[in-house]
Design a protein around this motif. Structure first.
Motif, PDB file in Angstrom:
ATOM      1  N   ASP A  38      39.960  42.716  49.363  1.00  0.00           N
ATOM      2  CA  ASP A  38      39.217  44.344  49.379  1.00  0.00           C
ATOM      3  C   ASP A  38      37.720  43.246  49.176  1.00  0.00           C
ATOM      4  OD1 ASP A  38      39.497  47.201  49.237  1.00  0.00           O
ATOM      5  OD2 ASP A  38      37.764  46.468  47.779  1.00  0.00           O
ATOM      6  N   VAL A  39      36.870  43.857  50.074  1.00  0.00           N
ATOM      7  CA  VAL A  39      35.379  43.602  49.874  1.00  0.00           C
ATOM      8  C   VAL A  39      34.276  44.582  50.298  1.00  0.00           C
ATOM      9  CG1 VAL A  39      33.517  41.805  50.979  1.00  0.00           C
ATOM     10  CG2 VAL A  39      36.142  41.213  50.575  1.00  0.00           C
ATOM     11  N   THR A  40      33.463  44.486  49.662  1.00  0.00           N
ATOM     12  CA  THR A  40      31.916  45.639  49.814  1.00  0.00           C
ATOM     13  C   THR A  40      30.678  44.640  49.616  1.00  0.00           C
ATOM     14  OG1 THR A  40      33.154  47.240  48.655  1.00  0.00           O
ATOM     15  CG2 THR A  40      30.729  47.792  48.773  1.00  0.00           C
ATOM     16  N   GLY A  41      30.088  44.666  50.317  1.00  0.00           N
ATOM     17  CA  GLY A  41      29.319  43.474  50.646  1.00  0.00           C
ATOM     18  C   GLY A  41      27.837  44.958  50.583  1.00  0.00           C
ATOM     19  N   TYR A  42      26.843  43.794  49.957  1.00  0.00           N
ATOM     20  CA  TYR A  42      25.156  44.414  50.070  1.00  0.00           C
ATOM     21  C   TYR A  42      24.584  43.617  50.201  1.00  0.00           C
ATOM     22  CZ  TYR A  42      21.137  46.655  48.877  1.00  0.00           C
ATOM     23  OH  TYR A  42      19.734  47.190  49.048  1.00  0.00           O
ATOM     24  N   VAL A  43      24.049  44.149  51.627  1.00  0.00           N
ATOM     25  CA  VAL A  43      22.326  42.944  52.097  1.00  0.00           C
ATOM     26  C   VAL A  43      21.233  43.357  51.895  1.00  0.00           C
ATOM     27  CG1 VAL A  43      25.094  41.848  53.497  1.00  0.00           C
ATOM     28  CG2 VAL A  43      22.718  43.477  54.281  1.00  0.00           C
TER      29      VAL A  43
END
Lengths: 379, 379
Positions: A220-225
């Motif tokens: 499970d991943v939430t990535g902000y860029v």
């Protein structure tokens, strides 16, 4: 006419037969050899292709056989760079399966070997051949969308039950795969995201490890860029959601694009937002906006693989530009490694200064503690 | 039958006339007084309501007049807690406009005063009255969705051109408003998000200040949250995107819900994912899933305000439970303050340990440096 490209296939596993069948349909090349460390797989290759095909238990023997000029590397992730480097050193053209590898340090070495060899280096990013994906890239590259402000991909329809992970002791372990959803399920989306919208400058991610499954790696991943131009982005993925979503959005100066359910909708501003912002005199108002339905016909998965194979062979034969250059495999892996490193270190990661060695050493710690067979080692 | 509730309206600005008209349609109450510091507004109130209405330039005078038993506070954000506290101290029932205030420190004082008074305290979260919003809350509260895994609200259709911000020198300044999109545009969504899905435990946000406009405050936000049960969430908003999106998604054990374009789609698993995960024996598979179209009829904005007003009056008269209790105004403000504080301090914020004083003091620094009139002070 150029010569026929003589291809050696490395790896005759689950996908091996399908890859071999595909290679046989490609113009300008011929499948002449197969290498695999497991004799039973070579036997199966012989049964499939008869005496036309040379088989090798040893990769070096195939590379030194004088029979081939190019290889397709279709083995587990960890071995892609190692085998590709060997092949480049022997003057072969190389096509690798995705992901490019497990850690950037190794992939940079592969890219350097490719560069040094001057040979044609491709990667099986077959989803780049899908017309809808090409259309979205076209809308960005041609300037139709204008400058990008925000990207967002919610790709959570990668559902996997526990039984999937239990089907192989190596699955979803640091030792066996070297990563989870980012490495196994998401390489296509990570590649398409950067291919269409460019690489971000910074990554801050929140990965959960074994959140929905009895596994070691991230599910499970939430990535902000953040991008160089100030645009932001979010990438969300999970193997724990059913049914899950697959929705890709790009907000840009000339409007916004949503790709969902195989359809591209482009909400097109008649004048750009930046222009409107400068010139509008009322208090409340928005640019006139048209919903444009953009044509986006699909292809079957099999055709996608053939398209990339043909493109690679054409490039070898004619020098044409690749749809999926092998060196670009670093980008999606860098995103994946950076999301893990950001979670492990609880920091924002700058991609230009990515610490390959730190990632490698933190991965090694996890490999050292890896429970290769989850079931037998479970508490 | 209970007595008629005698209401004093505080603030007769842009919304004042509309509020007054609404109050006159509510059963069980009567608009008897209006307070506003600007004489021309009181003149306008007199013209509208004639001699039936008492007008006061001074709030204390209205509260001490003996004419009213309840007040509706419809003044700029900063004054909500201060005026509500005065009214509670005089034994009035209170309804406040949203947001509850500008900083949590002040709002907690207001909530304590309300508690101490024992009077009925409501807040104008009129969007809680929208049937679709009530339906989504119902699907969560009744257990139809099952345990929540992930929430996601992309609410970027708050487009505002520069001319909007230039229409008042106080707009989008720390001194004049105390915040940007989180305080002015998003209070409804922040409230609905926590009302439907509960409050997160932690907030990490990336706010940009004056990114798309010549303003001091935030006009672009990406917030990441984690809930007590391990669920994650993302909240994205911007006044710089045109046309922008409004899509709310809840991924849960029994399926996922998407609210977009006024329609609720519930992708319902026939067996829950957690159950499926435990019992499924194949390698690949997903729970059988049905797309359910959930009825969600809307109301006009005017009816929304009337619904909340009537609900507040009914509660005063009958002791019924409020749809929008005033004390809950703290929640959306806490989310908003936490997103700013997270950006200012570059840290993850735990809501249970939110440092009201730190936020207050960092806000004061910004107020001290605030350029009250953007145009005349612009470099």
């Amino acid at each position: 006419m150029s010569e026929t490209v003589k291809v050696g296939l490395i790896g005759f596993g689950i996908m091996g037969k399908a890859h071999a069948d595909n290679i046989k349909t490609i113009e300008g090349c011929q499948l002449v050899a197969v290498a695999d460390s497991k004799p039973e797989r070579l036997k199966s290759a012989k049964e499939q292709f008869g005496s036309d095909i040379a088989v090798f238990e040893d990769l070096d023997a195939m590379l030194d056989s004088g029979k081939i000029g190019a290889v397709f590397v279709a083995v587990p992730h960890y071995f892609h760079p190692e085998m590709a480097i060997k092949a480049f050193d022997k003057g072969m053209h190389v096509l690798i399966e995705k992901p490019a590898g497990v850690y950037t340090k190794h992939v940079r070495e592969m890219n350097a070997a490719a560069e040094k060899s001057g040979k044609v280096f491709g990667i099986m990013f077959n989803q780049r051949s899908i017309p809808a994906h090409q259309k979205i890239k076209d809308l960005v590259d041609s300037g139709e969308l204008g400058e990008i402000k925000r990207t967002n991909w919610i790709i959570t329809n990668w559902y996997r039950p526990q039984s999937y992970y239990d089907s192989g002791g190596w699955r979803a372990t640091w030792k066996g795969e070297g990563g989870g959803i980012l490495l196994n399920q998401c390489p296509h989306q990570l590649d398409l995201w950067q291919w269409m919208c460019g690489m971000p400058a910074k990554v801050r991610a929140y990965c959960s490890f074994g959140k929905y499954h009895d596994i070691e790696v991230e599910d499970d991943v939430t990535g902000y860029v953040e991008y160089e131009n100030g645009a932001t982005g979010v990438f969300i993925s999970s193997t724990g959601e059913a049914p899950g979503s697959n929705r890709f959005e790009i907000a840009a100066d000339n409007g916004s694009l949503v790709f969902e359910g195989g359809k591209i909708a482009f909400w097109r501003n008649r004048v750009s937002e930046r222009q409107f912002n400068k010139t509008f005199k009322g208090t409340f108002g928005t640019p006139e906006c048209w919903k444009c339905e953009i044509p986006a016909d699909g292809k079957t998965p099999n055709e996608q693989h053939k398209t990339v194979l043909q493109d690679w062979v054409n490039s070898i034969n004619t020098g044409s530009k690749l749809l999926a250059p092998g060196a670009e495999g670093l980008n999606s892996l860098l995103l994946s490694n950076a999301m893990l490193l950001s979670s492990w270190t609880d920091t924002m990661i700058e991609l230009d200064n990515f610490d390959d060695d730190m990632f490698f050493s933190m991965l090694q710690e996890r490999i050292a503690n890896s429970k290769a067979n989850k079931k037998s080692n479970k508490n």
